[in-house]
Structure formats: structure tokens, C-alpha cells
Write an enzyme that holds these catalytic residues in place. Sequence first.
Site, PDB file in Angstrom:
ATOM      1  N   SER A   1      83.641  33.277 -20.647  1.00  0.00           N
ATOM      2  CA  SER A   1      82.942  32.252 -21.265  1.00  0.00           C
ATOM      3  C   SER A   1      81.755  32.164 -20.722  1.00  0.00           C
ATOM      4  CB  SER A   1      83.693  31.065 -21.532  1.00  0.00           C
ATOM      5  OG  SER A   1      83.264  30.128 -22.571  1.00  0.00           O
TER       6      SER A   1
ATOM      7  N   HIS B   1      83.142  34.446 -25.390  1.00  0.00           N
ATOM      8  CA  HIS B   1      82.764  33.194 -26.382  1.00  0.00           C
ATOM      9  C   HIS B   1      81.226  33.351 -26.440  1.00  0.00           C
ATOM     10  CE1 HIS B   1      86.436  30.677 -24.385  1.00  0.00           C
ATOM     11  NE2 HIS B   1      86.799  31.723 -25.337  1.00  0.00           N
TER      12      HIS B   1
ATOM     13  N   ASP C   1      91.101  28.585 -22.150  1.00  0.00           N
ATOM     14  CA  ASP C   1      91.230  29.771 -23.294  1.00  0.00           C
ATOM     15  C   ASP C   1      91.737  31.063 -22.289  1.00  0.00           C
ATOM     16  OD1 ASP C   1      91.597  31.170 -25.531  1.00  0.00           O
ATOM     17  OD2 ASP C   1      89.364  31.742 -25.535  1.00  0.00           O
TER      18      ASP C   1
END
Length: 416
Positions: free
Chosen positions: A233, A260, A357
Site C-alpha cells: 500500500s 493499492h 489488508d
Amino acid sequence: MSTASESRGGDAPTRAVVVDDSRFMRTLIRKLLEDGGVEVVGEAEDGSVALDAVIEHDPDVVTMDIEMPSMNGIEAVERIMADHPTPVLMLSAHAEADADVTFEALDRGAVDFVKKPGGEVTSSMPKVRHELVEKVESAAKVDLSASARASASASTATTSRTASTETSRSTASTTSPSPSGSASRSPTRDSAAKPSSGDTRTGARSGAMRQPDAAGASGRTYADVGTLLVGASTGGPKIVEQLIAGLPRDANLRILVVQHMPEGFTSRFATRLDERSEYDFGEAESGERIGPGEGRVAPGGRHLLVTGDRGDRLRLELTETEQIHGVRPAIDLTMASAAESAAQPLCAVLLTGMGRDGVDGMQRIARAGGHTIAQDEATSAIFGMPRRAIETGCVDAVESAGDVAETALRYFTEEE
């Protein structure tokens, strides 16, 4: 290095400077941020005065427009990082047009980017505000010194790998006959082209080993096929690129990357991975099958699932089901589906990012008999996702950014 918000106290609001040549856009961004609890402490109408505003207000984060007169956002990022290092979040107006320049800003030191709000007020504005505020809050937590250590770690690892490869090639050239034929090449490549994935021999699912050819000369044998999953991310793009660049083609991997990233940027990200690695990368398409030597990036706005593994080829599907952890694509879903459908050897890597996540996905990979690697705190721009995975006890190795590739390769090789 602690962030500015931490030095002021953990409960203090995030302080931002907004840089944009449009007064209307500066006003809109200010309103969206302040409605979301972010304190806007200063504005700048041009990149040339952005540094002055940053020095004056010492914010936690800067939102930076890309196209501005006098000095654009990329040049402004360079000046800020050189003279008063501060996390910079790029605001990119048009995905296709701005993708290249946005990634260039990341190369120059920006920590993340987000789609720039449109000028019109619509029913989607609450969603736009949420995404903008979330990105600003995340960017403000980035440890810039960790990012610098990650770059240094990757540089050291690259130098070490290059020296090792040159030594191996020198040895192989004196002990091995020249190959009688050359590997087939992708028609879109130049003289430094990559071998086509079609050149890879199909092997047994038990992880049968084969000897790398003299051209590879890595001194290792590799499984006929393996699967590597990479999740990241905030702060991830550069680390992912460094990781993928460190993987030799003769490791015979199928690689799936979940970064992401907004829709419209993942295609360009896949192209960058393709240009910087020995693997053939592209943005994943629903229903396609990929084999050894190929990699795919989960498209922004869609989840990427592994639904089968036959004949050394993974079958991929894309879905637009609800977000997980507030994101789509979600690392968890890709890893969980691979744990169910992909044959061993299997390895999952969780890199820098805020939130959790990928934590469940890493646990599922471990329970399925695969290996797991987390990026360490010292080189993570944000140590959120890796830390939470480590805390579960499912992580096999914790490595610096520059050592992740080498450690992953050990799970797919046998030393001679």
C-alpha cells in the site's frame, strides 16, 4: 524518524499545506480536508513558492498539484525533499494523461498519490472527501527516513546481486559449452528482450527441479513453477519495483501484485514492472491464464482472484464485489484464493502500508503450507500491515526492502 504529528502529540489533527495554481481548487481541497478533520495551515499557488509555505508552516503533509506554471509539482517535490523533507501527496487529475508524471513524482520523493477532486459538486463528494482525507492521513504517517533506508537497502542488494551474477556467468563461460540455440523472444522486445514464457518446460506439481541454463548461471536449481504473491500500500510502488527487478527469469515464477492504487494507474504500473524486470508483466484480465515468467498487477477498482492451476498456468478472475478493508483490489482476497487454488511452492510477501489488508491472506498462505515474508520496520514507510502480520505469528521471515527478493528466491530453489 517520528512524524511531525507524533512530535506534536498523537491526538493533534493532521496539518496540511495545499499547493495548486487554481484558487477554486485550493478552496475545494481545503473544505474537503477540514470537513474530514484535517487542519489546513497554509496554501501555495505555485510550485515555486511551495517550499516557502512548507518551511513557514512545517506541516505533516503537503498536497501537490502536478501541472502548474513557473514550477510544476515534480520540481516542487524535489525542492521540498532536498531542503525540508515532508511527506508529499500528489493530486493527479487525469489517470491516463498524468500516470507517467505521477510515477515520476514518486521517483523524486512523493510518498503517494490520489485522484484530484473534480470541480463539480455531485452526490459522490462524500466518497471523494473520504478518499482524500484517508490518503492525507496515511501520507502524514510516512517515515521518510525509512524510505531512505529502503532505497539504500535496495541499492546495496542490487550491487551484491550484480557482483554475484557476474561471477557466476564468468565461471559458467569457462565450464559450460555455448548453447546451440537461443530462446525465443517476445516480438515486442528489443535486443535485451525477455524469454517468452512459452519457453518454460512443464514440470511435475510436486516441485520437480531443473538445472538453469548457462546464460542464467545462478548456481541454483529452481522449481519448474512457483507462485509469488506481493501486496503493498502506501510507499509500496518503488519497493515492489525493486523486488520484481531482483527476480531472475529462470526462477520460473508466476507473480501476482496487489498494490493499492486508483483505477487508471495500475496499467502504467504494470508497464513499469515489465520494463524493469525479466518478467512479462501486464494488468490482469478476467479469464486469462498465466505461466512461469509472467506477472500480473491487480487492476484498480477490481479484486483479483486465482481460480485454478492446471498445466503450470494460473487461471485469474476479476470481480467488483464490495471493498475489503475499504479497498479494492484487496490483498487478502488474492492471497486467500491463491492459498486455495495455487500449487506449491507458494510464497506471499507483505510490504509497507497502513491498515491490515493482507494479514488474513498471509495467515491463509501459511496454513496452506506456503512461505511468508514481511518487510521490516526500518525500511517500511508505514509499518502497519507488516507489523500486524508479524504479530499473528504466521510470518517466516522479516526482511529489509533490499533483501526480500533474495529471501523469496530461497523458497523456490535448492542450492547445489
